[in-house]
Design an enzyme around this catalytic site. Structure first.
Site, short mmCIF file in Angstrom:
data_model
loop_
_atom_site.label_atom_id
_atom_site.label_comp_id
_atom_site.label_asym_id
_atom_site.label_seq_id
_atom_site.Cartn_x
_atom_site.Cartn_y
_atom_site.Cartn_z
N GLN A 1 -1.92 -17.35 3.99
CA GLN A 1 -2.10 -18.49 5.03
C GLN A 1 -1.86 -19.42 5.97
OE1 GLN A 1 -4.18 -18.50 2.04
NE2 GLN A 1 -2.91 -18.24 0.73
N HIS A 2 -1.72 -18.20 7.23
CA HIS A 2 -1.28 -18.11 8.62
C HIS A 2 -3.44 -17.67 8.64
CE1 HIS A 2 2.60 -17.02 7.47
NE2 HIS A 2 1.99 -18.13 7.30
N ILE A 3 -3.92 -18.45 8.90
CA ILE A 3 -5.44 -18.22 9.43
C ILE A 3 -5.70 -18.59 10.42
CG2 ILE A 3 -8.10 -18.85 8.52
CD1 ILE A 3 -6.82 -20.66 6.65
N ASP B 1 -5.08 -12.97 9.11
CA ASP B 1 -3.61 -13.66 8.91
C ASP B 1 -2.36 -13.05 8.08
OD1 ASP B 1 -1.90 -15.16 6.12
OD2 ASP B 1 -4.23 -16.44 5.76
N HIS B 2 -1.36 -12.98 7.59
CA HIS B 2 -0.14 -11.45 7.60
C HIS B 2 -0.04 -11.83 5.87
CE1 HIS B 2 1.17 -14.50 10.91
NE2 HIS B 2 1.12 -13.09 11.57
#
Length: 543
Positions: free
Chosen positions: A467-469, A312-313
């Site tokens: 929420q950058h899965i 993720d980030h």
């Protein structure tokens, strides 16, 4: 089994990537069925939910979880859809409904930098992608023309064609940041799937400042529009179809998708080719659920890599008060950033990062904080005006390297449909923490240049989730260390393709949706070419 449905392509997941992959297949003349676990919801319903929500700062409040397709919810109480089993909690948010999670995204549509594809070769960390920037460039352009991406030229990513449109008008607060930071930092307009002028039948951004959780006028692109476009192209979309298993034949080719409807009646959909495009958690979950005597560890998993390399980030941030009124809250919520630390030799030592400025109105948050502190009456009005006018925030967006120990597996706990829940094992390593530590110098200098006071750094050791899965179905050339090849085809199954941000081998520093979409469009072009479809890889007309 109630129904018997069949198509050339069966796509699992109606998010922005699954729907636009389905659209491209349908435009080429293929029959396509899209299976979406959650319900179909209109823009009007979502806007009404947001306006009536008592939790205006909770971006999931317009998107409740439904029993037949549960997704993670954290407020007012967590529903524990994702079971936590790692050293650091992974509080992922995503939406299971027609159109998927991009209903409430910030619409960032950055391309990777060319060096992001070669970090192992260049810096000795992570892995190299199985292809390079130039291979993906035409499909970045295709994605941007479909979504309507606005941006400036100074992104660091080479382009063969211009952006579809110029950036959205710069908010006053961002202008003041750009002017006052100019001696030391270049503040650039974010690249976003947001209209700066009427485009593809949708209006220009009018500055509602509610991009997350919902753009009320569709100036911002989202997966609901993608699903509509797929249906207009001829795809059939079945909502409330929670796929719980994929079946295969004796050769290992996928033959059917089984799904539950809201009453838990089971249905079977057959097809020639299957595309799993749920998201970076639900896609590996489905493959792990699809066990058999031939594949006891699930599908596409002979390498034991399904669910691994979860990325993720993570972000840390600084909030401060500027020495002038800037009034965040006019225009888009995330309009500007600093990109000088996205790439460089330092990547061998610590994580690169973007610095992203918020433009979210401070009124709601400041009001809650002041009331919680017992401030009322005229003092409340005075202090609220000061905070709303002067409070600013900057965060880092840090790269996470692939690590097989960060993963999604199946829990022994089951959801409302009797399906094992996803279980997350996550951590923040020294590489990412060192990037965070380096970014604190930038935070401090930005605050100084803005005359900042009352500096509030995020709590030490805590990282917000963006929420950058991505990464849980990583593509690569070696079947021993990856799940699919460079085209998204599962190494173990000739007719199973994987699409979405889960296939990205590394996370880089940019939001993952455009990268995942460009990769999917490239994969579809390859599939159509292999199957002899008479359509070009790019430049497909809009529906």
């Amino acid at each position: 089994m109630a129904d018997r449905l069949s198509a050339d392509f069966v796509v699992v997941g109606s998010g922005i990537i699954g729907s636009l992959a389905a659209r491209k297949l349908a435009l080429a003349g293929a029959s396509v069925i899209i299976l979406e676990a959650g319900p179909r919801v209109t823009l009007a319903e979502l806007v009404a939910r947001f306006r009536n929500s008592p939790r205006r700062s909770d971006w999931m409040s317009p998107y409740p979880s439904v029993p037949w397709a549960p997704h993670p919810i954290y407020q007012p109480e967590p529903n524990n859809h994702i079971v936590q089993a790692g050293a650091y909690p992974y509080a992922a948010e995503y939406i299971r409904q027609v159109g998927g999670t991009s209903w409430h995204w910030a619409a960032h549509a950055w391309r990777n930098l060319p060096n992001d594809f070669r970090i192992k070769s260049l810096y000795g960390v992570g892995v190299d992608w199985p292809f390079g920037y130039d291979d993906l460039e035409p499909f970045y352009q295709e994605a941007e023309e479909i979504m309507g991406v606005s941006g400036a030229d100074n992104t660091g990513s080479p382009r063969q064609k211009p952006f579809p449109m110029e950036p959205v008008a710069e908010p006053y607060a961002m202008r003041r940041l750009r002017e006052r930071l100019a001696p030391e930092y270049e503040v650039v307009s974010n690249t976003t799937a947001r209209n700066s002028r009427p485009y593809d039948g949708r209006p220009a951004c009018c500055g509602n400042n509610s991009c997350q959780p919902i753009c009320p006028i569709n100036a911002q692109y989202h997966g609901g529009l993608s699903a509509d476009a797929a249906e207009a192209a001829g795809a059939r979309l079945i909502a409330n179809a929670n796929v719980y298993k994929l079946e295969h034949d004796e050769k290992g080719n996928i033959t059917a998708a089984l799904y539950y409807d809201p009453d838990r009646a089971s249905h079977r959909v057959t097809g020639k080719t299957f595309v799993v495009a749920a998201n970076g958690i639900e896609s590996p979950r489905l493959l792990l659920l699809s066990t058999s005597d031939k594949f006891p560890n699930g599908l596409a998993n002979s390498s034991d890599m399904v669910g691994r390399n979860l990325m993720d980030h993570p972000s840390t941030s600084l909030t401060f008060d500027a020495d002038e009124d800037v009034w965040l809250g006019r225009g888009p919520q995330s309009p500007s950033s600093i990109n000088v630390m996205r790439d460089g030799p330092f990547r061998s030592e610590h994580a690169p990062y973007r610095l992203d400025f918020t433009n979210i109105s401070r009124v709601d948050g400041a009001t809650r904080a002041l009331i919680a502190a017992g401030v009322y009456g005229s003092e409340l009005g005075k202090r609220l005006r000061y905070s709303a006018a002067r409070e600013m925030n900057v965060k880092n967006v840090l790269e996470v390297l692939p690590d097989p120990e960060r993963r999604i597996t199946l829990s022994s706990e089951k959801d409302e449909m009797g399906i094992p829940k996803p279980e997350a094992r996550y951590s923040i390593d020294d590489y990412t923490r060192k990037g965070h530590e380096r970014s604190q110098q930038d935070f401090q200098r930005i605050a100084n240049l803005m005359g900042g006071s009352n500096l509030r750094f995020s709590k030490e050791g805590e990282f917000a989730n963006n929420q950058h899965i991505c990464g849980t179905l990583s593509m690569g050339n070696d079947p021993r260390t990856s799940v699919c090849d460079q085209w998204g085809r599962a190494h173990d199954h000739e007719n199973l393709f994987l699409a979405g941000t889960a296939v990205l081998p590394t996370s880089s520093t940019c939001n993952s949706t455009e990268n995942g979409l460009a990769v999917a469009l490239r994969s579809v072009a390859h599939v159509l070419e292999q199957q002899g479809a008479s359509t070009s890889a790019t430049g497909i007309s809009k529906s």
